[in-house]
Motif scaffolding. Structure first.
Motif, PDB file in Angstrom:
ATOM      1  N   LEU A 179      19.108  57.435  56.994  1.00 21.82           N
ATOM      2  CA  LEU A 179      18.567  57.620  55.579  1.00 21.82           C
ATOM      3  C   LEU A 179      18.443  56.067  54.987  1.00 21.82           C
ATOM      4  CD1 LEU A 179      18.077  59.266  53.099  1.00 21.82           C
ATOM      5  CD2 LEU A 179      20.546  59.172  52.288  1.00 21.82           C
ATOM      6  N   ALA A 180      19.152  55.252  55.237  1.00 20.75           N
ATOM      7  CA  ALA A 180      19.343  53.692  54.947  1.00 20.75           C
ATOM      8  C   ALA A 180      17.818  53.210  55.560  1.00 20.75           C
ATOM      9  CB  ALA A 180      20.402  52.890  55.479  1.00 20.75           C
ATOM     10  N   ALA A 181      17.465  53.509  56.913  1.00 14.37           N
ATOM     11  CA  ALA A 181      16.428  53.001  57.483  1.00 14.37           C
ATOM     12  C   ALA A 181      15.156  53.520  56.777  1.00 14.37           C
ATOM     13  CB  ALA A 181      16.197  53.305  58.791  1.00 14.37           C
ATOM     14  N   PHE A 182      14.950  54.740  56.278  1.00 12.15           N
ATOM     15  CA  PHE A 182      14.059  55.426  55.573  1.00 12.15           C
ATOM     16  C   PHE A 182      13.896  54.635  54.256  1.00 12.15           C
ATOM     17  CE2 PHE A 182      12.546  58.579  52.408  1.00 12.15           C
ATOM     18  CZ  PHE A 182      11.305  59.002  53.046  1.00 12.15           C
ATOM     19  N   LEU A 230       6.680  60.631  57.737  1.00 12.57           N
ATOM     20  CA  LEU A 230       7.769  59.563  57.852  1.00 12.57           C
ATOM     21  C   LEU A 230       9.047  60.384  57.685  1.00 12.57           C
ATOM     22  CD1 LEU A 230       8.396  56.769  58.295  1.00 12.57           C
ATOM     23  CD2 LEU A 230       8.734  56.584  55.929  1.00 12.57           C
ATOM     24  N   SER A 231       9.198  61.294  57.036  1.00 17.18           N
ATOM     25  CA  SER A 231      10.808  61.897  56.668  1.00 17.18           C
ATOM     26  C   SER A 231      10.865  62.763  57.898  1.00 17.18           C
ATOM     27  CB  SER A 231      10.550  62.557  55.425  1.00 17.18           C
ATOM     28  OG  SER A 231       9.789  63.522  55.358  1.00 17.18           O
ATOM     29  N   ALA A 232       9.991  63.381  58.416  1.00 20.32           N
ATOM     30  CA  ALA A 232       9.952  64.222  59.656  1.00 20.32           C
ATOM     31  C   ALA A 232      10.526  63.367  60.900  1.00 20.32           C
ATOM     32  CB  ALA A 232       8.763  65.153  59.866  1.00 20.32           C
ATOM     33  N   LEU A 240      12.431  64.819  50.926  1.00 16.43           N
ATOM     34  CA  LEU A 240      12.635  63.416  50.403  1.00 16.43           C
ATOM     35  C   LEU A 240      11.446  62.611  50.523  1.00 16.43           C
ATOM     36  CD1 LEU A 240      14.719  61.257  49.995  1.00 16.43           C
ATOM     37  CD2 LEU A 240      15.380  61.142  52.571  1.00 16.43           C
ATOM     38  N   GLY A 241      10.879  62.926  51.757  1.00 19.75           N
ATOM     39  CA  GLY A 241       9.208  62.174  51.612  1.00 19.75           C
ATOM     40  C   GLY A 241       8.424  62.599  50.615  1.00 19.75           C
ATOM     41  N   ALA A 242       8.316  63.595  50.078  1.00 20.78           N
ATOM     42  CA  ALA A 242       7.569  64.283  48.907  1.00 20.78           C
ATOM     43  C   ALA A 242       7.940  63.577  47.830  1.00 20.78           C
ATOM     44  CB  ALA A 242       7.554  65.872  48.857  1.00 20.78           C
TER      45      ALA A 242
END
Length: 404
Positions: A179-182, A230-232, A240-242
């Motif tokens: 999650l931090a990387a995202f 990216l989230s996938a 989260l990506g949306a």
């Protein structure tokens, strides 16, 4: 497409729903989403059995949920919700999560896996569902709208983060690192969005806004699909990506083409609320396991319990930590709106069903309670504000909302 008739039927239901909502306004203002879900149940397998599943419809439904969360993210105005209001909204959600996990542990006999699913579901706020109601009633602007946006945004974003960390099937430490990387990549994208854009970008948006080029709309969809991908790729929930895509899109257009931003949003909303979002809610009704809810005595008893818990777990912390400048009616309305939930409850219970944490009856009770919350809580909130003479008339032309 295996069942083209189902998509035609869903589209017909999507047209019928606003007609019914408009007709019902003579007596009571019922949120449009309620008609969409109820009509979905009606054509679903447990009532008329007219709708059939296939991959195309399920994919469109998932896109509808993503668009709903995207539009919720787009509505967030960081300049308006920062400071004490934002801090209070974050503290209220953290308190809701602690309270929800504690209540769920007691309710499930200390079953940790099931408690995480139920406890997280109890903390959500259906900002994407509430926004059209607030917009139609004229309450989206002004101080109340700003506070509701803050508490609703955290109530939408917080459970998504919790889903990524607690429900991803990975070690929480690994999930947090991912999650931090995202977040780092998203922050880099936001930094890019805030930088000055070349003049041709705004010019191209303006010149193609009413042509077949539609550069702005295509760019929006690129951002949405890219953040979903990216989230996938990181193994995170696509919601989260949306949500991140919605935030990012607003920053891009407010910075690069502020004069065209409203027109672009109108086009995206037309695509979302005109097709994809109602399709998601109708398919939610089709998928609703009415038989499990009615056949199992425990499941039926759990429905009012969960409905009450939405108010207790999500609503009480909101009421307690609401900004002090809100009067009593605004605080009660804020509590009711914040306790309204549905899309994330559907997503969370789906995860619980897929991994065997929840049984069908429990999932149906949670989703059923969330559906009732969408029907009851916004209506009560509208009535509370109307009694104080604060809610504007949705159908009134030229109505103005309080500036903030």
């Amino acid at each position: 497409m295996t069942h083209p008739g189902t998509l035609i039927l869903i589209t017909a239901v999507a047209v019928l729903a606003p007609l019914l909502a408009h007709g019902a306004r003579r007596w009571v203002r019922i949120p449009l989403v309620i008609f969409e879900i109820l009509l979905g149940i009606l054509i679903g397998p447990d009532v008329l059995g007219l709708a059939q599943h296939d991959k195309v419809i399920d994919t469109l439904s998932e896109l509808g949920l993503s668009m709903l969360i995207f539009l919720a993210g787009y509505e967030i105005e960081f300049a308006a919700i920062r400071g004490d209001t934002l801090r209070r909204s974050v503290r209220s959600w953290v308190l809701s999560l602690a309270l929800g996990l504690g209540v769920a542990l007691a309710l499930t006999g200390m079953d940790l896996s099931k408690s995480v699913v139920i406890g997280t579901a109890l903390t959500s706020t259906a900002l994407g569902t509430v926004l059209p109601i607030l917009r139609d009633s004229g309450d989206l602007g002004g101080r109340f709208g700003t506070v509701m946006m803050a508490f609703g945004a955290v109530g939408e974003f917080g459970p998504i983060i919790a889903m990524a960390v607690l429900l991803g099937g990975r070690d929480p430490g690994v999930s947090t690192a991912v999650l931090a990387a995202f977040a780092v990549i998203t922050a880099a994208a936001i930094y890019w969005a805030l930088r000055p854009h070349p003049p041709w970008f705004a010019q191209l948006i303006r010149t193609t806004l009413h042509t077949s080029g539609q550069f702005a709309v295509r760019f929006v969809m690129l951002l949405l699909v890219a953040m979903l991908g990216l989230s996938a790729a990181f193994g995170l929930d696509v919601l989260l990506g949306a949500f991140a895509a919605g935030l990012l899109t607003r920053l891009v257009f407010q910075g690069a083409a502020p004069d065209s931003a409203e027109d672009v949003l109108a086009k995206v909303e037309a695509m979302g609320f005109g097709f994809l979002v109602p399709l998601f809610f109708i398919v939610t009704g089709i998928n609703f396991d009415l038989a499990s809810l009615l056949d199992g005595g425990r499941a039926l008893l759990l429905l009012p319990v969960f409905l009450l818990l939405f108010l207790v777990v999500r609503g009480l912390p909101v009421h307690a930590l609401a900004p002090r400048d809100l009067n009593s009616s605004d605080r009660r309305a804020l509590t009711l709106y914040s306790s309204t939930c549905l899309p994330l409850v559907v997503a969370i219970t789906t995860i619980g069903l897929d991994d065997g944490t929840l049984v069908k009856g429990e999932a149906a009770a949670l989703v059923g309670a969330a559906m009732v919350s969408v029907l009851v809580f916004p209506l009560l909130a509208l009535r509370v504000r109307a009694k104080e003479g604060e809610a504007t008339i949705p159908d009134g032309p030229g109505s103005e909302s309080e500036a903030w």
